[in-house]
Design an enzyme around this catalytic site. Structure first.
Site, PDB file in Angstrom:
ATOM      1  N   CYS A 144      22.709  12.985   0.907  1.00 16.27           N
ATOM      2  CA  CYS A 144      23.603  14.126   0.644  1.00 16.27           C
ATOM      3  C   CYS A 144      24.043  14.197  -0.825  1.00 16.27           C
ATOM      4  O   CYS A 144      24.072  15.274  -1.421  1.00 16.27           O
ATOM      5  CB  CYS A 144      24.821  14.063   1.557  1.00 16.27           C
ATOM      6  SG  CYS A 144      25.439  12.412   1.852  1.00 16.27           S
ATOM      7  N   HIS A 257      31.489  16.325  -0.537  1.00 13.49           N
ATOM      8  CA  HIS A 257      31.412  15.343  -1.612  1.00 13.49           C
ATOM      9  C   HIS A 257      31.624  16.065  -2.950  1.00 13.49           C
ATOM     10  O   HIS A 257      31.107  17.166  -3.158  1.00 13.49           O
ATOM     11  CB  HIS A 257      30.016  14.698  -1.674  1.00 13.49           C
ATOM     12  CG  HIS A 257      29.658  13.867  -0.478  1.00 13.49           C
ATOM     13  ND1 HIS A 257      30.560  13.462   0.470  1.00 13.49           N
ATOM     14  CD2 HIS A 257      28.453  13.336  -0.108  1.00 13.49           C
ATOM     15  CE1 HIS A 257      29.936  12.733   1.381  1.00 13.49           C
ATOM     16  NE2 HIS A 257      28.670  12.641   1.061  1.00 13.49           N
TER      17      HIS A 257
END
Ligand code: NAP
Length: 351
Positions: A144, A257
């Site tokens: 990711c 994130h």
């Protein structure tokens, strides 16, 4: 009369696929189902797979209740595309069996990413690599943190060449899965109620804390997550000459994130020119209006597919440097959306 080519194209567009989602009950698997539905992926039949403990549970897909089955080696007999989000060990064990049964695997785990016979794909950056699926019948979805960084950097690399990347991440607990989301929530509740917080997923309390520790530590002092960012970026950009160093940090955020990304380029590029490139980049939204205190936020990226990029500025400490702040929903573009986009390229161009 319809030409042969137009007929073939029409047939391809209307073709439907039998799909299996391995790890359907998990954080990524759950989003995977929603993503296939939202993007109207041409699903004929769908099979939902997880451990024996989840077998019999019902999950909803396109208004239908589908019963979860236990994942076994014979789960893939009639399946065209198998999307795996069930951890590295499960992928290592079951992806080859699925591929032998004629199913193409799109794998979210780290198990196959660096295998030279497995393409590692971010559709905005290297869709051509999907063609390499024929070698092993497996396509890997990158980490990711790699995905969001590389989508923001690819247009700059293409234009002026990137010499070096220094990245620090601020990663949400959902990147660790369902249990970590519960752990953060329970710890916050415990602390505000003056109770002792319990930790089982992370080595220390994550609530109101930051842990510079994602995945295991290696002999060179880096964590495995940091090394993944280095190796995967080079593989996707097909350029081993780029210097990359990463520090990956888990922060008490549920979803999305954030990353501080510093690059040194081969040719000069102004912040303005970098911003203009990013404004044209599919999948990126530039959020960069300092006069009005507007910059990418984790809470704004959560629940959307776009990668938000802002704080784009020249690094005044080196001749050709750019800094930026890159934020994306790790479960969506960092996992389920990217995997669905890979499946879309596969379905449209190759199956
Ligand atoms: P999770 O919430 O813990 O879910 C794990 C899923 O895998 C569950 O459905 C679980 O089934 C299933 N599973 C585990 N072992 C299995 C086995 N032996 N056989 C069959 N099913 C099994 O984890 P997650 O966050 O969704 O992550 C799943 C995968 O995606 C991991 O490989 C992870 O590295 C990768 N990934 C995650 C992210 C992220 O941001 N979270 C991003 C990119 C990639 P039960 O419910 O029955 O236990």
């Amino acid at each position: 009369m319809q030409s042969h080519e137009a007929k073939e194209k029409g047939e391809k567009m209307s073709k439907k696929f039998n799909v299996a989602v391995a790890g359907a009950t998990g954080a990524v698997g759950n989003r995977m189902l929603a993503c296939l539905e939202e993007r109207d992926f041409p699903v004929d039949n769908i099979k939902l797979l997880a451990t024996a403990k989840s077998a019999g549970r019902k999950l909803s897909f396109k208004g239908q209740e589908i019963t979860v089955e236990e994942l076994t080696e014979s789960s893939f007999d009639w399946v065209d595309i198998g999307i795996f989000s069930a951890g590295g060990a499960t992928s290592e064990k079951f992806a080859p069996a699925a591929a032998s049964a004629g199913c193409v695997v799109v794998d979210n785990s780290a198990a196959w990413r660096m295998d030279p016979d497995v393409p590692l794909v971010v559709p905005e950056v290297n869709p051509h690599a999907v063609a390499g699926y024929t070698k092993k019948g497996i396509i890997a979805n990158p980490n990711c943190s790699t995905i969001q960084m590389i989508v923001a950097l690819a247009p700059i690399h293409q234009k002026v060449g990137i010499k070096r990347i220094v990245v620090s991440t601020y990663q949400a607990v959902s990147g660790t899965g369902k249990k970590a989301i519960d752990e953060l929530e329970n710890q916050i509740k415990a602390i505000v109620n003056n109770e002792a917080p319990q930790n089982t997923v992370y080595p220390y309390r994550i609530a109101f804390n930051c842990l510079p520790h994602i995945d295991v530590f290696l002999d060179n002092g880096y964590s495995k997550e940091e090394v993944k960012m280095v190796n995967e970026t080079r593989k996707i950009l097909e350029d081993d000459s780029i210097g990359i160093t990463a520090t990956t940090v888990r922060v008490p955020v549920f979803y999305s994130h954030s990353e501080s990304v510093n690059i040194e380029t081969k040719q000069p590029i102004s912040a303005e020119a970098a911003r203009a490139l990013l404004e044209k980049e599919p999948g990126v939204e530039v959020v960069d209006d300092l006069e009005n205190n507007i910059y990418p936020l984790a809470i704004d990226a959560a629940g959307i597919d776009e990668i938000l990029v802002g704080r784009i500025r020249e690094d005044e400490s080196v001749p050709n440097g750019i800094n930026m702040w890159v934020v994306a929903d790790n479960i969506r573009k960092g996992a389920a959306t990217n995997a669905t986009q890979i499946a879309e390229v596969l379905a449209k161009e190759y199956l």
